[in-house]
Design a protein around this motif. Structure first.
Motif, PDB file in Angstrom:
ATOM      1  N   PHE A 262       0.843  -1.192   0.000  1.00 34.26           N
ATOM      2  CA  PHE A 262       0.000   0.000   0.000  1.00 34.26           C
ATOM      3  C   PHE A 262       0.881   1.246   0.000  1.00 34.26           C
ATOM      4  O   PHE A 262       1.944   1.266   0.629  1.00 34.26           O
ATOM      5  CB  PHE A 262      -0.898   0.031   1.242  1.00 34.26           C
ATOM      6  N   ALA A 263       0.413   2.283  -0.705  1.00 31.91           N
ATOM      7  CA  ALA A 263       1.159   3.543  -0.740  1.00 31.91           C
ATOM      8  C   ALA A 263       0.193   4.708  -0.860  1.00 31.91           C
ATOM      9  O   ALA A 263      -0.731   4.664  -1.680  1.00 31.91           O
ATOM     10  CB  ALA A 263       2.133   3.563  -1.901  1.00 31.91           C
ATOM     11  N   PRO A 264       0.378   5.774  -0.058  1.00 33.40           N
ATOM     12  CA  PRO A 264      -0.450   6.977  -0.222  1.00 33.40           C
ATOM     13  C   PRO A 264      -0.041   7.741  -1.466  1.00 33.40           C
ATOM     14  O   PRO A 264       1.137   7.747  -1.852  1.00 33.40           O
ATOM     15  CB  PRO A 264      -0.135   7.777   1.042  1.00 33.40           C
ATOM     16  N   VAL A 265      -1.017   8.358  -2.121  1.00 32.09           N
ATOM     17  CA  VAL A 265      -0.749   9.174  -3.304  1.00 32.09           C
ATOM     18  C   VAL A 265      -1.276  10.581  -3.010  1.00 32.09           C
ATOM     19  O   VAL A 265      -2.440  10.896  -3.237  1.00 32.09           O
ATOM     20  CB  VAL A 265      -1.406   8.584  -4.565  1.00 32.09           C
ATOM     21  N   ALA A 266      -0.403  11.427  -2.458  1.00 37.96           N
ATOM     22  CA  ALA A 266      -0.794  12.749  -1.971  1.00 37.96           C
ATOM     23  C   ALA A 266      -0.574  13.800  -3.047  1.00 37.96           C
ATOM     24  O   ALA A 266       0.560  13.999  -3.518  1.00 37.96           O
ATOM     25  CB  ALA A 266      -0.005  13.103  -0.716  1.00 37.96           C
ATOM     26  N   SER A 267      -1.624  14.495  -3.437  1.00 42.82           N
ATOM     27  CA  SER A 267      -1.486  15.541  -4.453  1.00 42.82           C
ATOM     28  C   SER A 267      -0.564  16.660  -3.990  1.00 42.82           C
ATOM     29  O   SER A 267       0.123  17.290  -4.803  1.00 42.82           O
ATOM     30  CB  SER A 267      -2.865  16.104  -4.813  1.00 42.82           C
ATOM     31  N   ALA A 268      -0.523  16.907  -2.671  1.00 38.55           N
ATOM     32  CA  ALA A 268       0.350  17.958  -2.146  1.00 38.55           C
ATOM     33  C   ALA A 268       1.817  17.668  -2.429  1.00 38.55           C
ATOM     34  O   ALA A 268       2.626  18.590  -2.585  1.00 38.55           O
ATOM     35  CB  ALA A 268       0.128  18.129  -0.646  1.00 38.55           C
ATOM     36  N   ALA A 269       2.187  16.382  -2.512  1.00 41.99           N
ATOM     37  CA  ALA A 269       3.575  16.027  -2.798  1.00 41.99           C
ATOM     38  C   ALA A 269       3.955  16.444  -4.214  1.00 41.99           C
ATOM     39  O   ALA A 269       5.101  16.843  -4.471  1.00 41.99           O
ATOM     40  CB  ALA A 269       3.769  14.525  -2.612  1.00 41.99           C
ATOM     41  N   VAL A 270       3.013  16.378  -5.141  1.00 41.01           N
ATOM     42  CA  VAL A 270       3.262  16.841  -6.508  1.00 41.01           C
ATOM     43  C   VAL A 270       3.508  18.348  -6.506  1.00 41.01           C
ATOM     44  O   VAL A 270       4.473  18.839  -7.107  1.00 41.01           O
ATOM     45  CB  VAL A 270       2.071  16.487  -7.416  1.00 41.01           C
ATOM     46  N   ASP A 271       2.650  19.076  -5.811  1.00 40.42           N
ATOM     47  CA  ASP A 271       2.798  20.537  -5.743  1.00 40.42           C
ATOM     48  C   ASP A 271       4.143  20.927  -5.142  1.00 40.42           C
ATOM     49  O   ASP A 271       4.834  21.815  -5.668  1.00 40.42           O
ATOM     50  CB  ASP A 271       1.666  21.141  -4.920  1.00 40.42           C
ATOM     51  N   ARG A 272       4.532  20.258  -4.054  1.00 40.86           N
ATOM     52  CA  ARG A 272       5.807  20.597  -3.398  1.00 40.86           C
ATOM     53  C   ARG A 272       6.988  20.337  -4.318  1.00 40.86           C
ATOM     54  O   ARG A 272       7.902  21.159  -4.435  1.00 40.86           O
ATOM     55  CB  ARG A 272       5.958  19.799  -2.098  1.00 40.86           C
ATOM     56  N   ALA A 273       6.987  19.197  -4.991  1.00 40.24           N
ATOM     57  CA  ALA A 273       8.118  18.853  -5.857  1.00 40.24           C
ATOM     58  C   ALA A 273       8.220  19.813  -7.027  1.00 40.24           C
ATOM     59  O   ALA A 273       9.322  20.257  -7.395  1.00 40.24           O
ATOM     60  CB  ALA A 273       7.967  17.416  -6.344  1.00 40.24           C
ATOM     61  N   ARG A 274       7.086  20.159  -7.613  1.00 40.07           N
ATOM     62  CA  ARG A 274       7.109  21.018  -8.793  1.00 40.07           C
ATOM     63  C   ARG A 274       7.404  22.469  -8.434  1.00 40.07           C
ATOM     64  O   ARG A 274       7.954  23.210  -9.254  1.00 40.07           O
ATOM     65  CB  ARG A 274       5.789  20.880  -9.555  1.00 40.07           C
ATOM     66  N   GLN A 275       7.070  22.881  -7.231  1.00 37.91           N
ATOM     67  CA  GLN A 275       7.431  24.222  -6.787  1.00 37.91           C
ATOM     68  C   GLN A 275       8.919  24.305  -6.465  1.00 37.91           C
ATOM     69  O   GLN A 275       9.582  25.308  -6.758  1.00 37.91           O
ATOM     70  CB  GLN A 275       6.600  24.609  -5.564  1.00 37.91           C
ATOM     71  N   ALA A 276       9.458  23.239  -5.862  1.00 35.18           N
ATOM     72  CA  ALA A 276      10.874  23.237  -5.503  1.00 35.18           C
ATOM     73  C   ALA A 276      11.777  23.180  -6.732  1.00 35.18           C
ATOM     74  O   ALA A 276      12.800  23.876  -6.807  1.00 35.18           O
ATOM     75  CB  ALA A 276      11.163  22.049  -4.581  1.00 35.18           C
ATOM     76  N   ILE A 277      11.405  22.359  -7.704  1.00 32.58           N
ATOM     77  CA  ILE A 277      12.175  22.222  -8.944  1.00 32.58           C
ATOM     78  C   ILE A 277      11.222  22.557 -10.088  1.00 32.58           C
ATOM     79  O   ILE A 277      10.555  21.682 -10.637  1.00 32.58           O
ATOM     80  CB  ILE A 277      12.729  20.793  -9.117  1.00 32.58           C
TER      81      ILE A 277
END
Length: 290
Positions: A262-277
């Protein structure tokens, strides 16, 4: 006055079904049924199967009686019924079908909603025609026709791009998915052991990092009835390249042919990664034409 900040809703969960699929479609389907029941009980929003989930057989003459055009095959309907039974979205991994012209086969993925409706199809584009240092020789194109269409589909986990196994080695495919809004990419696979040991994890993490997407890759694992061996290590990777789940190799003893992660798929993680890079902004600002 309550000043406690509202908590974010929990991220939807992907269930990765690692299988050791064999040459009996009914046995493979029974394993999928059990795995989906366990995935639903574990709170998953969507289950992901590996490449060739319903039939993994190198013997093309032996497998031929099972292979039909989608309109004539019982397999899509069987998977649709399981999605309804368990109230769970399902990514089929892939299944072998005859192309509509009946000449060659296609390696086709289906995305099925919890109500049983098919929301998307994808035919594997890149054929695995290689001779490996281990001595293994694979010529998928002698029996399979490559797909020609890119597919991105809305799911409970976000907008998902579809690919299969060897597609993993073509980063331009994944960039095109991002351009169409993908935040999640499925890469079901039946990776060989030798290429898996060398490249599996680094390629999965690279695709996640360079796209800023979650990667969900359910895999075949172990020694199969047709004699081949596959690498396993079904993985989920977040957009920063962090491995969220890794099923290891093999299938757990007594589990009827699958291992569930099982793995969580958090939309916030996409936002953080794309804002950082900010890759999209950097591309827009580049001064050379490629």
């Amino acid at each position: 006055m309550n000043t406690t900040p509202a908590s974010s809703p929990p991220a939807p969960v992907a269930a990765l079904v690692q299988m050791t699929s064999g040459i009996d479609p009914d046995a493979n389907l029974a394993a999928i049924d059990r795995a989906m029941g366990e995935a639903a009980a574990g709170g998953a929003s969507m289950a992901f199967l590996p490449e060739m989930s319903l039939l993994l057989d190198r013997d093309r003459a032996r497998s031929a009686p099972h292979i039909a055009r989608e309109a004539d095959s019982p397999w899509p309907a069987a998977l649709q019924a399981l999605a309804q039974k368990h109230g769970l979205w399902l990514h089929s991994g892939s299944i072998p079908l005859l192309a509509d012209d009946g000449e060659r086969r296609v390696n086709r993925s289906h995305v099925i909603a919890a109500d049983g409706s098919i929301r998307a199809r994808y035919d594997k584009i890149h054929m695995f025609d290689v001779t490996l240092p281990s001595g293994e020789n694979w010529t998928e194109s002698s029996a399979y026709a490559g797909g020609e269409a890119l597919t991105v589909v809305e799911t409970p986990l976000g907008k998902m791009g579809l690919s299969v196994c060897y597609d993993l080695r073509f980063p331009e495919l994944y960039r095109a998915m991002v351009d169409r809004g993908a935040t999640l990419i499925a890469i079901p696979a039946a990776f060989t052991v030798s290429t898996g040991e060398a490249h599996w994890h680094v390629l999965m993490r690279a695709r996640a990092i360079e796209t800023g997407c979650h990667i969900v890759a359910a895999a075949q694992s172990g020694t199969h009835a047709d004699g081949r061996e596959t690498y396993g290590h079904s993985v989920a990777v977040d957009p920063w390249g962090i491995v969220l789940a890794d099923a290891g190799c093999g299938a757990a003893a007594g589990d009827g042919g699958y291992r569930l992660s099982f793995a969580p798929v958090a939309s916030a993680a996409v936002d953080r990664a794309r804002q950082a890079i900010p890759l999209a902004r950097s591309r827009a600002n580049r001064r050379i034409t490629l």
